[in-house]
Write an enzyme that holds these catalytic residues in place. Structure first.
Site, short mmCIF file in Angstrom:
data_model
loop_
_atom_site.label_atom_id
_atom_site.label_comp_id
_atom_site.label_asym_id
_atom_site.label_seq_id
_atom_site.Cartn_x
_atom_site.Cartn_y
_atom_site.Cartn_z
N GLU A 175 0.84 -1.20 0.00
CA GLU A 175 0.00 0.00 0.00
C GLU A 175 0.88 1.25 0.00
OE1 GLU A 175 -3.33 0.48 -0.44
OE2 GLU A 175 -2.40 2.44 -0.62
N LYS A 234 8.20 -1.54 -2.45
CA LYS A 234 7.59 -0.74 -1.37
C LYS A 234 8.67 -0.16 -0.47
CE LYS A 234 4.96 1.03 1.66
NZ LYS A 234 4.19 2.23 1.46
N CYS A 290 5.96 4.92 9.09
CA CYS A 290 6.59 4.15 8.00
C CYS A 290 8.04 4.47 7.67
CB CYS A 290 5.75 4.30 6.74
SG CYS A 290 4.10 3.63 6.93
N1 LIG Z 1 -0.18 3.79 8.14
C1 LIG Z 1 0.07 4.02 6.87
O1 LIG Z 1 -0.12 5.12 6.38
C2 LIG Z 1 0.60 2.93 5.98
C3 LIG Z 1 0.66 3.15 4.61
C4 LIG Z 1 1.14 2.14 3.78
C5 LIG Z 1 1.54 0.92 4.33
N2 LIG Z 1 1.48 0.73 5.67
C6 LIG Z 1 1.85 -0.58 6.20
O2 LIG Z 1 0.63 -1.31 6.45
C7 LIG Z 1 0.74 -2.13 7.61
C8 LIG Z 1 -0.37 -1.78 8.59
O3 LIG Z 1 -0.15 -0.47 9.05
P1 LIG Z 1 -1.27 0.30 9.89
O4 LIG Z 1 -0.77 1.69 10.07
O5 LIG Z 1 -2.60 0.08 9.29
O6 LIG Z 1 -1.19 -0.50 11.28
P2 LIG Z 1 -2.18 -0.39 12.52
O7 LIG Z 1 -1.37 -0.68 13.71
O8 LIG Z 1 -2.97 0.87 12.44
O9 LIG Z 1 -3.23 -1.58 12.28
C9 LIG Z 1 -2.91 -2.93 12.39
C10 LIG Z 1 -4.07 -3.67 13.04
O10 LIG Z 1 -3.84 -5.07 12.95
C11 LIG Z 1 -4.42 -5.69 14.08
N3 LIG Z 1 -3.88 -7.05 14.23
C12 LIG Z 1 -2.61 -7.42 14.49
N4 LIG Z 1 -2.52 -8.76 14.49
C13 LIG Z 1 -3.74 -9.25 14.21
C14 LIG Z 1 -4.29 -10.55 14.04
N5 LIG Z 1 -3.53 -11.64 14.16
N6 LIG Z 1 -5.59 -10.67 13.76
C15 LIG Z 1 -6.37 -9.58 13.62
N7 LIG Z 1 -5.92 -8.32 13.77
C16 LIG Z 1 -4.61 -8.16 14.05
C17 LIG Z 1 -4.09 -4.75 15.21
O11 LIG Z 1 -4.95 -4.94 16.32
C18 LIG Z 1 -4.26 -3.39 14.53
O12 LIG Z 1 -5.56 -2.85 14.76
C19 LIG Z 1 2.16 -1.92 8.11
O13 LIG Z 1 2.98 -2.92 7.57
C20 LIG Z 1 2.55 -0.57 7.54
O14 LIG Z 1 3.94 -0.46 7.37
C21 LIG Z 1 1.01 1.69 6.51
O1 LIG Z 2 8.29 17.30 1.61
C1 LIG Z 2 8.02 16.71 2.66
C2 LIG Z 2 7.06 15.67 2.72
C3 LIG Z 2 6.81 15.06 3.94
N1 LIG Z 2 7.47 15.47 5.05
C4 LIG Z 2 7.21 14.78 6.33
O2 LIG Z 2 7.47 13.39 6.14
C5 LIG Z 2 6.61 12.61 6.95
C6 LIG Z 2 5.87 11.59 6.10
O3 LIG Z 2 5.00 12.26 5.24
P1 LIG Z 2 4.16 11.54 4.11
O4 LIG Z 2 5.03 10.74 3.26
O5 LIG Z 2 3.37 12.58 3.49
O6 LIG Z 2 3.15 10.65 4.99
P2 LIG Z 2 3.07 9.10 5.37
O7 LIG Z 2 1.67 8.87 5.77
O8 LIG Z 2 4.15 8.75 6.33
O9 LIG Z 2 3.30 8.33 3.98
C7 LIG Z 2 4.53 7.69 3.65
O10 LIG Z 2 4.59 6.41 4.21
C8 LIG Z 2 3.48 5.55 3.82
C9 LIG Z 2 3.63 4.27 4.61
O11 LIG Z 2 4.49 3.36 4.02
C10 LIG Z 2 3.55 5.35 2.32
O12 LIG Z 2 2.49 4.49 1.93
C11 LIG Z 2 3.43 6.69 1.63
O13 LIG Z 2 3.54 6.52 0.22
C12 LIG Z 2 4.57 7.59 2.12
O14 LIG Z 2 4.43 8.89 1.56
C13 LIG Z 2 5.67 13.60 7.64
O15 LIG Z 2 6.16 13.86 8.94
C14 LIG Z 2 5.76 14.84 6.78
O16 LIG Z 2 5.49 16.01 7.49
C15 LIG Z 2 8.41 16.48 5.01
O17 LIG Z 2 9.00 16.83 6.01
N2 LIG Z 2 8.64 17.09 3.80
#
Ligand SMILES: NC(=O)c1ccc[n+]([C@@H]2O[C@H](COP(=O)([O-])OP(=O)(O)OC[C@H]3O[C@@H](n4cnc5c(N)ncnc54)[C@H](O)[C@@H]3O)[C@@H](O)[C@H]2O)c1
Ligand SMILES: O=c1ccn([C@@H]2O[C@H](COP(=O)(O)OP(=O)(O)O[C@H]3O[C@H](CO)[C@@H](O)[C@H](O)[C@H]3O)[C@@H](O)[C@H]2O)c(=O)[nH]1
Length: 610
Positions: A175, A234, A290
């Site tokens: 994602e 990723k 992340c």
């Molecule tokens: N947060 C982001 O913006 C973002 C974006 C892209 C990718 N990711 C990736 O996606 C993954 C999830 O991130 P997130 O921020 O959603 O995490 P999160 O902690 O918000 O959510 C994870 C959920 O999984 C649940 N869980 C864990 N083990 C479980 C099980 N065995 N059965 C059922 N539920 C279970 C937890 O209770 C929790 O609610 C990570 O690998 C992260 O790196 C996060």
């Molecule tokens: O020019 C920039 C852009 C971002 N940030 C900072 O960097 C951090 C991350 O920002 P951003 O990337 O916008 O947010 P995330 O939600 O952490 O998203 C990143 O991490 C996710 C989890 O993997 C990925 O899915 C996304 O593509 C990737 O952008 C934050 O503290 C921002 O304030 C800066 O300081 N300068």
């Protein structure tokens, strides 16, 4: 049971998403919304989280999420519900055709690889749950961010623990959403990545997932590749994005000492199409769940592969981020006459970026801990982070929590936080802290379009300025900056990319085309497109010049909370008053006119003109 469709691959009718967090919840809300014929279960072991998803108060704040969730969850007279939240993980797995793994993969904090390696404990427990519950073939999709080749471990567990006649196909579908823009990113992704084995089964499984997304994503944006490449892509994407921020932050340190302005520098380099303008906003340091963990994961992978030079290279991205946070805290101490003892400091913003209530790895956390270590009394305000979340982060990270409890207060408003404060520190770029009239000023000087900050570089020193197309004179400000007008009533064409040009009567010559070329913002991007937002509040002030005419952009603010009245803030703070702008969201000139001294990232310190 899933049926084979006309192309020889299964049509997905039921999805189970394990993990109702920041990724699982919004992703499934969008899938269910866009594909009403697919039954989507989001399951989690955390009952509180599941109850919140079923309620009017969703467990996470994300613009557009409520609207996206409510229709498929609650249904309507002409649409039965197809989005369900449950803790009955087993039942949901049993019935599903396709299972998303959306569990957390945090950094390990004990044992081998501690502080760098990804902790795959939740991936493994979820995998075992699938193996035990599955009574028919399943497509298992890694959505979580995982080290390269994790799919091999998942496959091994599934075949060892699963029933002998049940077959599992593993896909990688990382994602790329960014918080704060998750719904936009999910609705209109730059690309969707699906990795599979190149076997017939693997390719058919990939085709099934392609069909799910093709309900709303153009097929040309859905990219398929090998499993390992997809997993690796990723980590690579996050490493490169984080590297850009560390690079611009490293340059910001040089700017502060030389008089260059990091926003101007970033703008100038971003015009080069090979570099581009996104993710170049200098800040107090990147946060979020992340970047740090994924870069460190890459470091660990390189170390285990005996590639120490590669590991050191990527490690520096995180090191630079730590340095940036420390540098900012040191600047606060040094400007406040080297002592913070019992001084009140307002911390504006605690989330790691705007438009999210998420505080994971927020730069604000280390700033608060540094301020408390200096014996400051810290008053925290954030529009979307509640007090419990702030206290939880501080309890987790504070070296001396008893001291933190004594010195920190969580406030309900920014005014309350700033009352009697010696300094306000902006840690998050919430729109309400932004006092800029416009996103960007573009002037025409002798037929040239000019973006600039330092009046001395352009002005004759006469203090003349244009306002709404009229030449005016006014005394040169002591800080040496001058803002030239704002959007005039004779608002001209609105350009793409959110930049609205205002050709004043005296400046008909800048064409839309040229102005577009000057635009700092390309709002068309999707993933990482929050970077557009990060790039918005750039130059506020403009040089005074007799030859200059003003072109201004649309107002930057669109936040739901009203903007902060900085004059009111000034009336309640201790003198001298400081603003430490860790996000470069304020117009320093306007604040200096109110009597503040403004210290911004990547800009020389002290009163301008000193
Ligand atoms: N947060 C982001 O913006 C973002 C974006 C892209 C990718 N990711 C990736 O996606 C993954 C999830 O991130 P997130 O921020 O959603 O995490 P999160 O902690 O918000 O959510 C994870 C959920 O999984 C649940 N869980 C864990 N083990 C479980 C099980 N065995 N059965 C059922 N539920 C279970 C937890 O209770 C929790 O609610 C990570 O690998 C992260 O790196 C996060
Ligand atoms: O020019 C920039 C852009 C971002 N940030 C900072 O960097 C951090 C991350 O920002 P951003 O990337 O916008 O947010 P995330 O939600 O952490 O998203 C990143 O991490 C996710 C989890 O993997 C990925 O899915 C996304 O593509 C990737 O952008 C934050 O503290 C921002 O304030 C800066 O300081 N300068």
């Amino acid at each position: 049971m899933a049926k084979l469709n006309g192309h020889g691959h299964k049509q997905v009718k039921r999805i189970c998403c394990i993990g109702a967090g920041y990724v699982g919840g919004p992703t499934c809300a969008v899938i269910a919304n866009k594909a009403p014929h697919i039954h989507v279960d989001v399951v989690d072991l955390n009952e509180k989280r599941i109850s919140a998803w079923k309620s009017d108060h969703l467990p996470i704040y994300e613009p557009g999420l409520v609207e996206m969730t409510v229709l498929p969850r609650d249904g309507s007279p002409d649409r039965p519900p197809n989005l369900f939240f449950t803790t009955d993980v087993k039942a949901s797995i049993t019935k599903a055709d396709l299972i998303f793994l959306c569990v957390a993969t945090p950094t390990k904090y004990t044992g081998i690889g501690s502080g760098r390696a990804a902790d795959l404990v939740y991936i493994e427990s979820a995998t075992r749950m699938i193996a035990e519950a599955a009574t028919s073939d399943k497509i298992v999709v890694e959505k979580s961010t995982v080290p390269c080749k994790t799919a091999a471990s998942i496959r091994e567990i599934l075949s060892a623990v699963g029933k002998p006649d049940v077959h599992f196909d593993i896909l990688s579908n990382p994602e790329f959403l960014a918080e704060g823009t998750a719904i936009r990113n999910l609705e209109q992704p730059d690309r969707l990545l699906i990795g599979s084995l190149t076997t017939d089964r693997g390719l058919r499984a990939a085709a099934s997932l392609v069909d799910v997304y093709a309900e709303w994503v153009p097929r040309e944006r859905i990219v398929t590749m090998h499993l390992w490449s997809s997993e690796m892509a990723k980590l690579a994407a996050n490493a490169l994005l984080a590297q850009r921020i560390s690079s611009i932050n490293a340059l910001s340190a040089i700017c502060e000492s030389t008089g260059a302005d990091i926003d101007e520098v970033a703008y100038a380099v971003g015009l080069d199409k090979r570099i581009g303008p996104k993710m170049l906003k200098s800040s107090v340091g990147f946060g979020g769940s992340c970047f740090r963990k994924d870069v460190l994961n890459l470091v660990y992978i390189a170390q285990t592969l005996h590639l120490p030079e590669v590991a050191t290279y990527w490690e520096q991205v995180v090191e630079m981020n730590e340095y940036q946070k420390q540098r900012f805290s040191k600047r606060i101490v040094s400007c406040l006459y080297t002592t913070l003892t019992d001084k009140r400091v307002a911390l504006l913003g605690f989330a790691y970026k705007k438009d999210t209530g998420d505080t994971r790895e927020s730069a604000a956390i280390s700033i608060v801990n540094s301020l408390v270590a200096e014996k400051a009394d810290v008053r925290i305000y954030d529009p979307k982070v509640d007090a419990d979340a702030i206290w939880m982060e501080l309890q987790w990270t504070s070296p001396n929590f008893a001291d933190t409890q004594k010195r920190v207060t969580v406030c309900k408003t920014a005014y309350e936080a700033c009352e009697d404060a010696h300094a306000a520190v902006i840690a998050t770029e919430w729109d309400e802290f932004n006092n800029k009239d416009t996103e960007v000023h573009i002037r025409e000087v002798n037929g040239l379009a000019v973006i600039g900050r330092s009046p001395s570089s352009y002005s004759t020193g006469s203090g003349m300025q244009f306002s709404n197309g009229t030449l005016e004179t006014s005394p040169a400000p002591k800080n040496g900056h001058r803002v030239i007008g704002t959007a005039s009533a004779a608002d001209g064409g609105h350009l793409q990319d959110g930049l609205s040009m205002t050709p004043t009567p005296t400046s008909p010559t800048i064409t839309k085309q040229r102005a577009r070329g000057l635009s700092m913002y390309d709002n068309s991007g999707i993933n990482g497109s929050n970077a557009d937002e990060n790039l918005k509040p750039w130059m506020g002030s403009q040089p005074a010049s007799p030859q200059a005419t003003t072109h201004t952009a649309k107002p930057t603010h669109g936040s739901k909370n009203p903007r902060l009245d900085w004059a009111k803030v000034a009336s309640v703070m201790q003198k001298p008053m400081f603003v430490f702008d860790g996000r470069n969201v304020v117009d320093a000139v306007k604040l200096e006119d109110l009597g503040f001294r403004v210290e911004s990232i990547g800009k020389p310190g002290g009163l301008r003109g000193e």
